[in-house]
Design a protein around this motif. Structure first.
Motif, PDB file in Angstrom:
ATOM      1  N   ALA A  75      42.668  36.869  41.869  1.00 55.08           N
ATOM      2  CA  ALA A  75      41.513  37.629  42.349  1.00 55.08           C
ATOM      3  C   ALA A  75      41.387  38.948  41.611  1.00 55.08           C
ATOM      4  CB  ALA A  75      41.638  37.875  43.852  1.00 55.08           C
ATOM      5  N   GLN A  79      39.055  35.589  39.741  1.00 49.16           N
ATOM      6  CA  GLN A  79      39.289  34.149  39.722  1.00 49.16           C
ATOM      7  C   GLN A  79      39.782  33.654  41.081  1.00 49.16           C
ATOM      8  OE1 GLN A  79      42.108  33.616  36.551  1.00 49.16           O
ATOM      9  NE2 GLN A  79      40.754  34.474  34.989  1.00 49.16           N
ATOM     10  N   LYS A  80      39.681  32.349  41.267  1.00 50.86           N
ATOM     11  CA  LYS A  80      40.123  31.727  42.511  1.00 50.86           C
ATOM     12  C   LYS A  80      41.641  31.800  42.618  1.00 50.86           C
ATOM     13  CE  LYS A  80      39.260  27.513  45.178  1.00 50.86           C
ATOM     14  NZ  LYS A  80      38.663  26.152  45.117  1.00 50.86           N
ATOM     15  N   CYS A  81      42.128  32.088  43.835  1.00 56.96           N
ATOM     16  CA  CYS A  81      43.564  32.264  44.046  1.00 56.96           C
ATOM     17  C   CYS A  81      44.125  31.140  44.924  1.00 56.96           C
ATOM     18  CB  CYS A  81      43.849  33.613  44.702  1.00 56.96           C
ATOM     19  SG  CYS A  81      45.610  33.894  45.027  1.00 56.96           S
ATOM     20  N   THR A  84      45.570  32.452  48.283  1.00 61.36           N
ATOM     21  CA  THR A  84      44.526  32.781  49.270  1.00 61.36           C
ATOM     22  C   THR A  84      43.992  31.509  49.914  1.00 61.36           C
ATOM     23  OG1 THR A  84      43.872  34.755  48.031  1.00 61.36           O
ATOM     24  CG2 THR A  84      42.277  33.873  49.605  1.00 61.36           C
ATOM     25  N   ASP A  85      43.729  30.498  49.078  1.00 56.95           N
ATOM     26  CA  ASP A  85      43.200  29.226  49.593  1.00 56.95           C
ATOM     27  C   ASP A  85      44.168  28.588  50.577  1.00 56.95           C
ATOM     28  OD1 ASP A  85      41.026  29.613  47.989  1.00 56.95           O
ATOM     29  OD2 ASP A  85      41.618  28.170  46.450  1.00 56.95           O
TER      30      ASP A  85
END
Length: 284
Positions: A75, A79-81, A84-85
């Motif tokens: 992040a 960008q996608k983490c 976190t997901d």
């Protein structure tokens, strides 16, 4: 076939990157409670937009080793983490116990900035050298206020100026409960730094550290592997399962052969007779 291959090159490259990270980490100032540190913030004159490095990490105690675990969140770069997901997937669908565990994945916000050390009471040999300050929201508020907040009129560009028109940042570390607080830190009035010539100032401005290289980046796959090992503890479970299988196999190989029913009966009868004889002797 060549002895040297692409895999070897990747290993060398990764080792160099890791060494660079470790080297720059050693340049981060260490703050101790009940002490005040004086620094002058140094801008990146060639790339001003890189003067500060703003980043996010996830930090927790490993559920497989118990050791402190930290990872840079993608992040940081928009960008996608995967961490976190995984956390929010558990918070939506997990059991109460799983949700409580997921909340231990703490996302922290931090900044890095180059500084010229005026006074370091912990490590005096740092005085007169370039170092890196790593800080959180408390110091960020003070610095941001000096740049474009209520303090901008008094400070502004002066916080980056090495001349007698520049101002120092005094980082005051105070104990508050179990933590150190920096809320009493502040910028001072304009002041000359002894021993700085024009040439020395020019040299300092050109000697900033590459701040993003201080933290180690990992790919999405590497972050998923980190989660599997240190949060879900999958590797630990696999090892424990394998060890259990090995123990069961060893026990089966070392177990004595089964006795026949006749032998068992004879042993039981013999035991009964011995007990009766022992009781009779006690009554005598």
């Amino acid at each position: 076939m060549s002895t040297f291959n692409t895999k070897m090159f990747d290993s060398i490259k990764n080792a160099l990157q890791k060494n660079a990270v470790q080297s720059n980490v050693r340049n981060i100032m260490k703050f101790e409670k009940d002490k005040t540190y004086t620094v002058r913030i140094i801008p990146n004159v060639e790339q001003p937009e890189k003067t500060f490095f703003h980043y996010y990490t996830y930090d927790w105690s490993s559920f497989s080793t118990g050791q402190y675990t930290s990872a840079l969140s993608p992040a940081t770069f928009g960008q996608k983490c995967p961490i976190t997901d995984a956390k929010y997937r558990i918070l939506r669908n997990g059991s109460p116990e799983e949700k409580e565990k997921a909340n231990l994945l703490r996302r922290n916000e931090r900044w890095l900035v180059n500084v010229f050390v005026v006074d370091d009471p912990t490590t005096p040999e740092n005085n007169g050298t370039m170092k890196i300050v790593r800080y959180g929201k408390q110091l960020h508020k003070i610095i941001s206020d000096a740049i474009d907040g209520e303090g901008a009129e008094d400070f502004g560009a002066r916080i980056f100026d090495l001349s007698e028109n520049g101002v120092n940042l005094k980082v005051k570390c105070e104990q508050q409960g179990d933590y150190i607080t920096y809320v009493s830190s502040k910028f001072t009035m304009p002041r000359k730094i002894d021993g700085l010539t024009e040439d020395k100032m020019e040299s300092i401005y050109k000697s900033v550290f590459d701040l993003p290289s201080v933290v180690q980046t990992k790919s999405a796959d590497e972050l998923s592997e980190l989660l599997d090992e240190h949060f879900f503890a999958k590797r630990t479970l696999i090892v424990e399962k394998k060890n259990a299988e090995i123990i069961r196999e060893a026990e089966s190989l070392s177990a004595p052969p089964f006795e026949t029913s006749n032998t068992s009966t004879e042993v039981n009868v013999s035991d009964d007779e011995n007990i009766k004889k022992l009781l009779a002797d006690l009554d005598a």
